[in-house]
Design an enzyme around this catalytic site. Structure first.
Site, PDB file in Angstrom:
ATOM      1  N   HIS A  73     -31.581  18.818  86.121  1.00 18.92           N
ATOM      2  CA  HIS A  73     -30.449  17.974  85.727  1.00 18.92           C
ATOM      3  C   HIS A  73     -29.212  18.851  85.529  1.00 18.92           C
ATOM      4  CE1 HIS A  73     -27.860  15.339  83.416  1.00 18.92           C
ATOM      5  NE2 HIS A  73     -28.547  14.353  83.964  1.00 18.92           N
ATOM      6  N   GLY A 117     -21.301  10.727  82.708  1.00 18.87           N
ATOM      7  CA  GLY A 117     -20.802  10.460  81.364  1.00 18.87           C
ATOM      8  C   GLY A 117     -19.290  10.370  81.275  1.00 18.87           C
ATOM      9  N   LYS A 150     -31.704  11.061  77.676  1.00 20.12           N
ATOM     10  CA  LYS A 150     -31.132  12.328  77.183  1.00 20.12           C
ATOM     11  C   LYS A 150     -31.521  12.559  75.718  1.00 20.12           C
ATOM     12  CE  LYS A 150     -27.653  12.060  80.756  1.00 20.12           C
ATOM     13  NZ  LYS A 150     -26.304  12.342  81.223  1.00 20.12           N
ATOM     14  N   ASN A 158     -32.450   7.811  82.027  1.00 20.78           N
ATOM     15  CA  ASN A 158     -32.548   9.117  81.366  1.00 20.78           C
ATOM     16  C   ASN A 158     -31.896   8.969  79.995  1.00 20.78           C
ATOM     17  OD1 ASN A 158     -32.362  11.745  80.501  1.00 20.78           O
ATOM     18  ND2 ASN A 158     -30.998  12.430  82.151  1.00 20.78           N
ATOM     19  N   GLU A 202     -27.094  18.984  83.311  1.00 21.00           N
ATOM     20  CA  GLU A 202     -26.948  19.540  81.952  1.00 21.00           C
ATOM     21  C   GLU A 202     -27.863  20.755  81.764  1.00 21.00           C
ATOM     22  OE1 GLU A 202     -27.540  15.694  80.171  1.00 21.00           O
ATOM     23  OE2 GLU A 202     -25.632  15.110  81.095  1.00 21.00           O
ATOM     24  N   SER A 224     -22.395   7.592  85.857  1.00 21.63           N
ATOM     25  CA  SER A 224     -21.665   6.397  85.432  1.00 21.63           C
ATOM     26  C   SER A 224     -22.063   5.136  86.199  1.00 21.63           C
ATOM     27  CB  SER A 224     -20.153   6.635  85.510  1.00 21.63           C
ATOM     28  OG  SER A 224     -19.786   7.697  84.633  1.00 21.63           O
ATOM     29  N   GLU A 261     -26.362  13.577  91.632  1.00 22.38           N
ATOM     30  CA  GLU A 261     -25.521  13.287  90.482  1.00 22.38           C
ATOM     31  C   GLU A 261     -24.307  14.205  90.505  1.00 22.38           C
ATOM     32  OE1 GLU A 261     -28.024  11.300  87.154  1.00 22.38           O
ATOM     33  OE2 GLU A 261     -28.173  13.468  86.892  1.00 22.38           O
ATOM     34  N   GLY A 286     -27.724   7.221  82.846  1.00 21.30           N
ATOM     35  CA  GLY A 286     -27.669   7.857  81.531  1.00 21.30           C
ATOM     36  C   GLY A 286     -27.221   6.853  80.486  1.00 21.30           C
ATOM     37  N   GLY A 287     -25.943   6.880  80.153  1.00 20.01           N
ATOM     38  CA  GLY A 287     -25.394   6.064  79.062  1.00 20.01           C
ATOM     39  C   GLY A 287     -25.812   4.596  79.105  1.00 20.01           C
TER      40      GLY A 287
END
Ligand code: 13P
Length: 250
Positions: free
Chosen positions: A95, A173, A12, A10, A97, A213, A167, A234-235
């Site tokens: 999600h 994150g 983002k 993802n 967010e 993470s 998640e 993600g990251g």
């Protein structure tokens, strides 16, 4: 059991078109012999570019959200029809967010899930508790509610196109990963909820990804758990250096 591993990135709200194209191109090369199923989800503005690169490869194209209506006066929203037109195969819905920063509730998420499934998309439905909910002992209550309400009215046939991503919000994150054992407990619980709703066979087939993470050094331990069938990253999905080792974990 017939489940396979499904590793998704993802991206983002990161990357320009050029940067997205570079990453997608590198992943096509690096993952062409990969043994698992893969997906990348760039920003809406970069979908067309990435679509041309991943088309016909073993990497699926995902969108990070969609509108809850097919079309109409919805300024700033993006419709499933527009996503389909770009070659999008999968839509990430709910999600954390979207739930917490943009205040999407279970009813809205459920509307999006049903619309996306109606149009033949695969849906990755995200669930997961906040830190205060975990500390208050409400993990199961929250995850059950988000699962049940997110899937309300979804037929057994359509469930075959649903993936759930657990998640925990406190792990997204933050560099804090759920332990494999803590994640496994929630995954096993969610599978039980699905078994109650759709029967044991459907529950055994359901892919449940973990997100929060995920990094090259913790992916294999997480994936080793019986009920963890992949990752929503993600990251670490923003660079080949970190995404490829996760995607090729063994
Ligand atoms: P991080 O991997 O950056 O924690 O993000 C997880 C996530 O939200 C994927 O959807």
């Amino acid at each position: 059991m017939g489940r396979h591993y499904y590793i998704a990135g993802n991206w983002k709200m990161h990357k320009t078109r050029t940067e997205s194209a570079e990453l997608a191109q590198a992943l096509v090369t690096e993952l062409k012999d990969g043994k698992h199923e893969y997906l990348v989800a760039p920003s809406f503005t970069n979908l067309e570019t990435v679509s041309a690169i991943v088309e016909g490869t073993n990497i699926r194209l995902g969108a990070q959200n969609c509108a809850c209506e097919e079309q109409g006066a919805h300024t700033g929203e993006v419709s499933v029809l527009q996503l389909k037109d770009l070659g999008v195969q999968t839509i990430i819905i709910g999600h954390s967010e979207r739930r917490h920063t943009y205040k999407e509730d279970d009813a809205l998420i459920n509307k999006k899930v049903k619309l996306a499934l109606k149009h033949g998309f695969e849906v990755i439905l995200c669930i997961g508790e906040l830190l205060e909910e975990r500390e208050a002992g409400k993990v199961e209550e929250v995850c059950e509610r988000q699962t049940v309400k997110g899937l309300e009215g979804v037929s057994a046939e359509d469930l075959a196109n649903v993936v759930i991503a657990y998640e925990p919000v406190w792990a997204i994150g933050t560099g804090k990963t759920a332990t494999p054992q803590d994640a496994e407990a929630v995954h096993a619980f969610v599978r039980k909820v699905i078994a109650r709703l759709y029967g044991n066979e459907a529950a055994q087939k359901l892919i449940i990804q973990y997100g929060g993470s995920v990094k090259p050094d913790n992916a294999a331990q997480l994936m080793a758990m019986e009920n963890i069938d992949g990752a929503l990253v993600g990251g670490a999905s923003l660079k080949t250096d970190t995404f490829v080792p996760i995607a090729k974990f063994s």
